[in-house]
Design a protein around this motif. Sequence first.
Motif, mmCIF file in Angstrom:
data_model
loop_
_atom_site.group_PDB
_atom_site.id
_atom_site.type_symbol
_atom_site.label_atom_id
_atom_site.label_comp_id
_atom_site.label_asym_id
_atom_site.label_seq_id
_atom_site.Cartn_x
_atom_site.Cartn_y
_atom_site.Cartn_z
ATOM 1 N N VAL A 84 0.645 2.279 -1.092
ATOM 2 C CA VAL A 84 -0.890 2.879 -1.331
ATOM 3 C C VAL A 84 -1.473 2.715 -2.883
ATOM 4 O O VAL A 84 -2.645 2.852 -2.801
ATOM 5 N N LYS A 85 -0.732 1.850 -3.506
ATOM 6 C CA LYS A 85 -1.221 1.849 -4.888
ATOM 7 C C LYS A 85 -2.828 1.139 -4.853
ATOM 8 O O LYS A 85 -3.560 1.581 -5.549
ATOM 9 N N GLY A 86 -3.060 0.105 -4.163
ATOM 10 C CA GLY A 86 -4.399 -0.459 -4.198
ATOM 11 C C GLY A 86 -5.066 0.038 -3.118
ATOM 12 O O GLY A 86 -6.297 -0.584 -2.910
ATOM 13 N N LEU A 87 -4.947 1.326 -2.471
ATOM 14 C CA LEU A 87 -5.762 1.664 -1.287
ATOM 15 C C LEU A 87 -6.733 2.550 -1.579
ATOM 16 O O LEU A 87 -6.192 3.497 -2.629
ATOM 17 N N ASN A 88 -7.881 2.829 -1.292
ATOM 18 C CA ASN A 88 -8.901 3.747 -1.520
ATOM 19 C C ASN A 88 -8.758 5.028 -0.412
ATOM 20 O O ASN A 88 -9.264 5.304 0.508
ATOM 21 N N VAL A 89 -7.630 5.786 -0.911
ATOM 22 C CA VAL A 89 -7.378 7.156 -0.110
ATOM 23 C C VAL A 89 -7.058 8.289 -1.309
ATOM 24 O O VAL A 89 -6.815 7.930 -2.209
ATOM 25 N N GLY A 90 -7.450 9.579 -0.421
ATOM 26 C CA GLY A 90 -7.297 10.672 -1.390
ATOM 27 C C GLY A 90 -5.798 11.496 -1.273
ATOM 28 O O GLY A 90 -5.195 11.949 -1.993
#
Length: 245
Positions: A84-90
Amino acid sequence: MKTIGVIPARFASTRFPGKPLAKIDGKAMLQHVWEKALHCRQLDEVLIACDHEEVFKAAQGFKARVIMTDPAHPSGSDRIAEAVKGLNVGIVVNIQGDEPFIDPRTVDALTVLLKQDANTLMGTVIKEISDEADFLNPNVVKCVIDDQGYALLFSRAPIPYHRSKNTPLKIKNYKHLGLYAYRKDFLMEFTQWPKGYLESVEELEQLRALEHGVKIKTTMTTYESIAVDTPQDLQKAQAWFAQLK
């Protein structure tokens, strides 16, 4: 901001090599978990984080979104952090890849903990112990909580210790289920911390958070599941699935 469920799938399990692809009713265990996760209403997306080409191809075969990660990761949290490092998630929810009967409602309840309280960095799931054998079993992780539902301690030992001679289960005891939800920023920081003393002794990564003063909020569930850690567990899961059909 998005909420993502991630299923870490480690191929080279010490006790059960190739476990994610073990078949239950003709379908890979990993696919059972993925299909259950798709029923979670609080998740915007479900992702598989694997470490082996065979698992990658299998996941593509049943149309899952899958990311290849470093096979050297020591824990599921580390594998998820890379994915998830490069994902836009909260919010990131760690859905165990070896629980083919996972309850989507429990995953949703865990996710809501973080959605409703911006101060909660990490959450997990506990269940009341109904069998004294589980209370005494070191493979069943126990948890004690405060009156607001925050974890005070996790241990493989039977905690709390009951000094009286009464049967332990006359007092409520809780076991820990391996579901976690984290805020992404916290997850990235958490996975960079070194192991603490308690984590090293118990081999429970959630103790790293407690040792750093981070509070872990718990949610209670009544669902029972089978974690497939060994080939013997797989036989139990296959028998259980046959009863559910």
